[in-house]
Design a protein around this motif. Structure first.
Motif, PDB file in Angstrom:
ATOM      1  N   GLU A 199       0.822  -1.216   0.000  1.00 31.77           N
ATOM      2  CA  GLU A 199       0.000   0.000   0.000  1.00 31.77           C
ATOM      3  C   GLU A 199       0.855   1.265   0.000  1.00 31.77           C
ATOM      4  N   THR A 200       1.935   1.258   0.778  1.00 37.29           N
ATOM      5  CA  THR A 200       2.770   2.446   0.891  1.00 37.29           C
ATOM      6  C   THR A 200       4.043   2.352   0.050  1.00 37.29           C
ATOM      7  N   GLY A 201       4.345   1.166  -0.453  1.00 36.58           N
ATOM      8  CA  GLY A 201       5.583   0.968  -1.192  1.00 36.58           C
ATOM      9  C   GLY A 201       6.800   0.830  -0.300  1.00 36.58           C
ATOM     10  N   ALA A 202       6.590   0.673   0.998  1.00 42.79           N
ATOM     11  CA  ALA A 202       7.706   0.540   1.930  1.00 42.79           C
ATOM     12  C   ALA A 202       8.346  -0.839   1.801  1.00 42.79           C
ATOM     13  N   ARG A 203       9.637  -0.872   2.081  1.00 43.80           N
ATOM     14  CA  ARG A 203      10.357  -2.144   2.044  1.00 43.80           C
ATOM     15  C   ARG A 203      10.645  -2.631   3.457  1.00 43.80           C
ATOM     16  N   ALA A 204      10.881  -3.936   3.581  1.00 46.26           N
ATOM     17  CA  ALA A 204      11.168  -4.524   4.881  1.00 46.26           C
ATOM     18  C   ALA A 204      12.572  -4.144   5.351  1.00 46.26           C
ATOM     19  N   LEU A 205      12.691  -3.894   6.630  1.00 46.07           N
ATOM     20  CA  LEU A 205      13.989  -3.658   7.247  1.00 46.07           C
ATOM     21  C   LEU A 205      14.774  -4.967   7.320  1.00 46.07           C
ATOM     22  N   ALA A 206      16.035  -4.927   6.954  1.00 48.09           N
ATOM     23  CA  ALA A 206      16.919  -6.071   7.163  1.00 48.09           C
ATOM     24  C   ALA A 206      17.204  -6.205   8.656  1.00 48.09           C
ATOM     25  N   PRO A 207      17.581  -7.398   9.128  1.00 44.69           N
ATOM     26  CA  PRO A 207      17.882  -7.563  10.556  1.00 44.69           C
ATOM     27  C   PRO A 207      18.890  -6.531  11.080  1.00 44.69           C
ATOM     28  N   SER A 208      19.927  -6.258  10.314  1.00 40.76           N
ATOM     29  CA  SER A 208      20.918  -5.275  10.763  1.00 40.76           C
ATOM     30  C   SER A 208      20.300  -3.875  10.872  1.00 40.76           C
ATOM     31  N   GLU A 209      19.302  -3.599  10.024  1.00 42.07           N
ATOM     32  CA  GLU A 209      18.635  -2.294  10.073  1.00 42.07           C
ATOM     33  C   GLU A 209      17.707  -2.194  11.283  1.00 42.07           C
ATOM     34  N   VAL A 210      17.099  -3.303  11.681  1.00 39.78           N
ATOM     35  CA  VAL A 210      16.298  -3.294  12.908  1.00 39.78           C
ATOM     36  C   VAL A 210      17.203  -3.010  14.103  1.00 39.78           C
ATOM     37  N   GLU A 211      18.367  -3.631  14.116  1.00 38.06           N
ATOM     38  CA  GLU A 211      19.323  -3.382  15.197  1.00 38.06           C
ATOM     39  C   GLU A 211      19.773  -1.922  15.195  1.00 38.06           C
ATOM     40  N   GLN A 212      19.983  -1.346  13.996  1.00 33.27           N
ATOM     41  CA  GLN A 212      20.389   0.055  13.916  1.00 33.27           C
ATOM     42  C   GLN A 212      19.258   0.977  14.354  1.00 33.27           C
ATOM     43  N   LEU A 213      18.025   0.627  14.001  1.00 31.52           N
ATOM     44  CA  LEU A 213      16.865   1.421  14.426  1.00 31.52           C
ATOM     45  C   LEU A 213      16.772   1.427  15.951  1.00 31.52           C
ATOM     46  N   THR A 214      16.954   0.268  16.561  1.00 33.50           N
ATOM     47  CA  THR A 214      16.950   0.172  18.017  1.00 33.50           C
ATOM     48  C   THR A 214      18.017   1.083  18.609  1.00 33.50           C
ATOM     49  N   GLU A 215      19.222   1.001  18.053  1.00 32.90           N
ATOM     50  CA  GLU A 215      20.333   1.827  18.532  1.00 32.90           C
ATOM     51  C   GLU A 215      20.039   3.312  18.351  1.00 32.90           C
ATOM     52  N   ASP A 216      19.402   3.692  17.254  1.00 31.66           N
ATOM     53  CA  ASP A 216      19.160   5.110  17.003  1.00 31.66           C
ATOM     54  C   ASP A 216      18.092   5.683  17.928  1.00 31.66           C
ATOM     55  N   PHE A 217      17.112   4.883  18.326  1.00 28.65           N
ATOM     56  CA  PHE A 217      16.170   5.337  19.356  1.00 28.65           C
ATOM     57  C   PHE A 217      16.911   5.562  20.671  1.00 28.65           C
TER      58      PHE A 217
END
Length: 363
Positions: free
Chosen positions: A126-144
């Motif tokens: 619906e939005t055209g968004a792509r899935a986060l890779a596992p390393s990107e989820v870890e980076q998202l956690t770190e950035d919060f």
């Protein structure tokens, strides 16, 4: 009504002098690079001066690609520190608790705003968004976590995680938007893992008296009431949060899910054992009696949006006159300018039906 003006202590951080929290309100007033503008500074500090016990920023984005709105306040870079430091110091000087809300829009980040494909727990057609890779989820956690550390460095008393309204943390909690088959998907335990990891990381890396809250939506956006209730119960039981901010749209409504109707939506959260965790509620709290009723029904504090836009000194007005009612809508642009809104914010409020009076065209 006297309960509204009693102080509220937290397990960590300073007490609120009263039970009024300024809602984290989108206002589009800051600079394109996320640095604080004088207009946003003025809007927020007017509310602190106007008597709010806690003054929260708008949703502040923790990654460049997590921006959800033009003119949104950023907290992803040390370049944001000078403005954030000035803001936190002035809010605190007015006797209000200063809180930065931490946000990432996920699949709701407009592609033309962020300059790349938005991200989501899973691919979203619906939005055209792509899935986060596992390393990107870890980076998202770190950035919060890093954004919370940055807010501490700026002098804020604490931070709130925006886990509501269909943004990225809410997208992880939803089984509709999160269809991962790894450690962050499947069971509710896995889907809520990122929230727990962020909370744990902030607790480890921020000072002992740094206040931490979480905003949740219990319905809409693909989430289920029973699941959000379970997440809230677990986090309050763990005790790492200082408060839970429940965004209910209407604090006195019944749930939309038929199986849970027959009682108020708020009651599903006020009945939970909360230990030292405080509970705030948001949604159509427009008057002092509304706020008092929310407290009488089990909340610890009331989160005010619309009335805070209309009256920067709403808590002071309620204290002077318990039956005070906000000015009737629509209001003029001049009125809103006098209440500290810039032209950009007023234009944005024009999207709220019936809020801003249309300018009369001369004959």
């Amino acid at each position: 009504m006297t309960a509204l003006f009693e102080p509220l202590t937290f397990a960590r951080g300073p007490a609120m002098k009263n039970r009024f929290m300024l809602a984290p309100l989108t206002n589009l007033q800051s600079h394109p690079d996320g640095t604080l503008s004088d207009e946003e500074f003025h809007w927020l500090t007017m509310r602190a001066k106007g008597g709010f016990g806690l003054t929260m920023t708008c949703a502040s984005y923790v990654q460049r690609r997590g921006q959800g709105f033009p003119g949104q306040l950023g907290i992803f870079s040390d370049d944001h520190l000078p403005g954030l430091t000035r803001l936190a110091a002035t809010i605190r000087a007015e006797g209000s608790v200063a809180i930065a809300q931490l946000h990432h829009a996920g699949m709701r980040s407009p592609k033309d705003l962020i300059g790349e494909t938005p991200v989501c727990p899973s691919d979203n057609a619906e939005t055209g968004a792509r899935a986060l890779a596992p390393s990107e989820v870890e980076q998202l956690t770190e950035d919060f976590i890093a954004a919370a550390v940055r807010s501490e460095r700026a002098g804020f008393d604490g931070a709130e995680l925006h886990g509501a309204h269909g943004y990225v943390l809410c997208q992880f909690l939803s089984a509709e938007t999160n269809r991962r088959d790894d450690a962050w998907g499947g069971s509710l335990e896995n889907r809520s893992r990122i929230v727990r990891d962020i909370v744990r990381g902030i607790r480890q890396r921020c000072r002992a008296d740094f206040s931490l809250g979480l905003r949740l939506s219990p319905e809409r956006f693909g989430v289920k009431l029973a699941e959000i209730r379970d997440v809230a119960a677990e986090l309050m039981r763990a005790g790492d949060l200082d408060y839970l901010d429940m965004s209910l749209w209407d604090v006195f409504k019944e749930p939309v899910e038929p199986d849970h109707q027959g009682r108020s939506l708020m009651s599903y959260f006020t009945e939970l054992p909360r230990g030292d965790v405080r509970l705030g509620v948001a949604g159509k709290i427009v008057t002092g009696p509304d706020a008092a009723k929310a407290l009488a029904n089990g909340a610890d504090f009331a989160i005010v949006g619309r009335s805070a836009i209309l009256h920067h000194d709403f808590p002071q007005r309620v204290k002077a006159d318990p039956e005070f009612r906000p000015t009737s809508l629509p209001v003029s642009r001049d009125y809103l300018r006098a209440e500290g809104l810039s032209a950009k914010f007023i234009d944005y409020m024009g999207n709220w039906k019936g809020f801003v009076a249309e300018d009369k065209v001369a004959a």
